[in-house]
Structure formats: structure tokens, C-alpha cells
Design a protein around this motif. Sequence first.
Motif, short mmCIF file in Angstrom:
data_model
loop_
_atom_site.label_atom_id
_atom_site.label_comp_id
_atom_site.label_asym_id
_atom_site.label_seq_id
_atom_site.Cartn_x
_atom_site.Cartn_y
_atom_site.Cartn_z
N MET A 1 70.34 40.65 40.04
CA MET A 1 69.21 41.58 39.41
C MET A 1 69.00 42.38 39.87
SD MET A 1 66.72 38.37 37.95
CE MET A 1 65.70 38.62 39.56
N LYS A 2 68.98 43.17 39.76
CA LYS A 2 68.78 44.44 40.44
C LYS A 2 66.91 45.31 40.06
CE LYS A 2 72.97 46.58 40.36
NZ LYS A 2 73.56 46.75 41.61
N ILE A 3 66.34 45.75 41.00
CA ILE A 3 64.69 45.54 40.95
C ILE A 3 64.88 47.39 41.07
CG2 ILE A 3 62.54 44.94 42.18
CD1 ILE A 3 65.33 42.95 43.44
N TYR A 4 63.88 48.09 40.27
CA TYR A 4 63.11 49.11 41.08
C TYR A 4 61.95 49.16 40.96
CZ TYR A 4 64.69 54.06 41.74
OH TYR A 4 65.02 54.90 42.15
N GLY A 5 60.94 49.75 40.84
CA GLY A 5 59.65 50.09 41.17
C GLY A 5 58.77 51.31 40.15
N VAL A 6 58.05 51.40 40.31
CA VAL A 6 56.96 52.11 40.11
C VAL A 6 55.97 52.19 40.39
CG1 VAL A 6 55.65 53.66 37.68
CG2 VAL A 6 57.73 52.44 37.60
N THR A 7 55.36 53.37 41.12
CA THR A 7 53.98 53.15 41.81
C THR A 7 53.15 54.47 41.24
OG1 THR A 7 53.17 52.67 44.45
CG2 THR A 7 55.17 54.71 44.21
N GLY A 8 52.62 54.67 42.55
CA GLY A 8 51.35 55.49 42.46
C GLY A 8 49.65 54.78 42.60
N ALA A 27 66.79 49.18 24.53
CA ALA A 27 67.06 50.49 23.97
C ALA A 27 69.28 50.51 24.00
CB ALA A 27 66.73 51.36 23.38
N ARG A 28 69.28 50.65 25.91
CA ARG A 28 70.39 50.39 26.10
C ARG A 28 70.93 49.18 26.69
NH1 ARG A 28 70.02 55.58 30.36
NH2 ARG A 28 68.19 56.72 28.78
N GLY A 29 70.22 48.46 25.98
CA GLY A 29 71.21 47.08 25.93
C GLY A 29 71.13 46.18 26.79
N PHE A 30 70.34 46.51 28.23
CA PHE A 30 69.68 45.80 29.29
C PHE A 30 68.77 44.88 29.24
CE2 PHE A 30 71.53 50.02 31.02
CZ PHE A 30 72.34 49.67 31.56
N SER A 31 69.04 43.82 29.61
CA SER A 31 67.71 42.73 29.57
C SER A 31 66.64 43.39 31.09
CB SER A 31 67.72 41.68 30.28
OG SER A 31 69.13 40.75 31.18
N VAL A 32 65.64 43.50 30.44
CA VAL A 32 64.24 43.48 31.50
C VAL A 32 63.32 43.26 31.67
CG1 VAL A 32 62.82 45.73 31.85
CG2 VAL A 32 64.54 46.02 30.60
N LEU A 88 59.94 37.08 42.69
CA LEU A 88 61.30 37.70 41.95
C LEU A 88 61.68 36.57 41.61
CD1 LEU A 88 61.92 40.92 44.00
CD2 LEU A 88 61.82 40.74 41.08
N GLY A 89 61.98 35.01 42.72
CA GLY A 89 62.79 34.39 43.22
C GLY A 89 62.29 33.08 42.20
N ARG A 90 61.22 33.47 41.25
CA ARG A 90 61.07 32.51 39.81
C ARG A 90 61.63 33.48 38.47
NH1 ARG A 90 54.41 31.73 41.88
NH2 ARG A 90 55.25 30.48 43.96
N LEU A 91 61.85 34.60 38.35
CA LEU A 91 61.92 34.89 37.09
C LEU A 91 63.71 34.35 36.68
CD1 LEU A 91 61.66 39.15 37.76
CD2 LEU A 91 59.89 37.47 36.44
N ASN A 92 64.01 34.50 35.44
CA ASN A 92 65.03 34.05 35.00
C ASN A 92 66.09 35.30 35.04
OD1 ASN A 92 64.44 31.75 34.29
ND2 ASN A 92 63.85 32.45 32.32
N SER A 93 67.30 35.23 35.63
CA SER A 93 68.26 36.19 35.81
C SER A 93 68.62 37.06 34.76
CB SER A 93 69.58 35.84 36.07
OG SER A 93 70.54 36.88 36.80
N VAL A 94 68.12 38.78 35.15
CA VAL A 94 68.56 39.74 33.58
C VAL A 94 68.90 40.93 34.44
CG1 VAL A 94 65.68 39.10 32.27
CG2 VAL A 94 65.81 40.86 34.68
N ASP A 95 69.14 42.32 33.38
CA ASP A 95 70.19 43.45 34.58
C ASP A 95 69.29 43.84 34.91
OD1 ASP A 95 72.31 42.88 33.09
OD2 ASP A 95 70.98 43.59 31.01
N LEU A 161 70.92 52.58 40.39
CA LEU A 161 71.13 51.06 40.94
C LEU A 161 72.76 50.73 40.60
CD1 LEU A 161 67.81 49.69 38.68
CD2 LEU A 161 68.89 49.95 41.65
N GLY A 162 73.62 52.09 39.61
CA GLY A 162 74.07 51.41 39.22
C GLY A 162 74.34 50.69 38.34
N LEU A 163 73.97 51.42 37.46
CA LEU A 163 73.78 49.83 36.24
C LEU A 163 74.91 50.76 35.05
CD1 LEU A 163 70.23 49.44 35.26
CD2 LEU A 163 71.51 47.31 36.20
#
Length: 163
Positions: A1-8, A27-32, A88-95, A161-163
Motif C-alpha cells: 500500500m502506498k501512503i500519502y498525507g494531506v495536512t495543514g 475515477a482513475r481506477g485506484f482503490s483508496v 495502517l496495519g488494520r486496513l485491507n490492502s488497497v492501492d 508514489l509511482g502509482l
Amino acid sequence: MKIYGVTGWKNNGKTGLMERLVAEFCARGFSVSTIKHAHHATDVDQPGTDSHRHRQAGASEVVLASAGRVAIMQELRGAAEPPLTVLLGRLNSVDLVLVEGYKREPHPKIEAFRQAAGTELIAPQDPCIRAVASDTPLQLDCPVFDLNGTAAIADFIQSELGL
């Protein structure tokens, strides 16, 4: 799984940006999946429901399941808040997992910034912030995107992230 944050800081547009990014990546076909940090007491359950009654009776964990949704509520009952890595370890696998908040965690992030909020930028002091999404032009040592430029922000994150 790739991780990216939104902060502020509060009222700078994090949740709106998260919502638009989730829709864009889907919409781009990724699971989120998403993780949202709250600094205040929060409860997704409602008083009077059976699940709320189970929790009030002392259950450590309540799973509420139906044909359309599963919710797992865990009571900390004085225990420390689990770190982001545990969640994060509790989540099911997604893109992609988009994380809202968690300013001090070391994952890559984009900072949401609205001039009218009157807060200072975090980016100049935080190398984990790779870009800023702003409603006003800024001169920074990282990319600056229009806060409403969702496709461009998603392109940046996808490239990072190289997605």
C-alpha cells in the motif's frame, strides 16, 4: 500500500481536498482508503442504538455489520491512542491510503493552505511536506498547486508514489 498525507491547520481545506482526491483516484481506477485524525472526542455511534448499548455496557470492540457496510468500533478505555503505523496495519490492502492530519508523522504529505485562515505554513519547517495546495500564489522551495487543482495534485501524488 502506498501512503500519502494531506495536512495543514484547521480550516485550511484539508477535508475538501481529501474528498476531491479520493474521488479523483477512484475515477482513475485506484482503490483508496482513508485515515482521518481527530483532535477532539468523536463518536460514530448513536446513543440508543444496540451497538452503542454494547459499548456502554463495557465491550472493548463492537462490530456492526450489514449487507452494505461493516463498522468496527474500538474503545480505548484509557489506553494510548494507536500510532498511525498500527492503524495502517488494520486496513485491507488497497492501492492508496490517503491520511488526513497526522502532521508529525514521517510520511509524504501535501499541505492545504488558505490565506484567510490566518495560519502559518508548516511546509518550510517540515521536509515531509512535498508540496502545498494553496488558494493564493506562494514562493516556496517545493511545488505549489492551486487548492482546487485536484487533477494536478493527484498527478503529482501519483508520480511521487509511482502509482
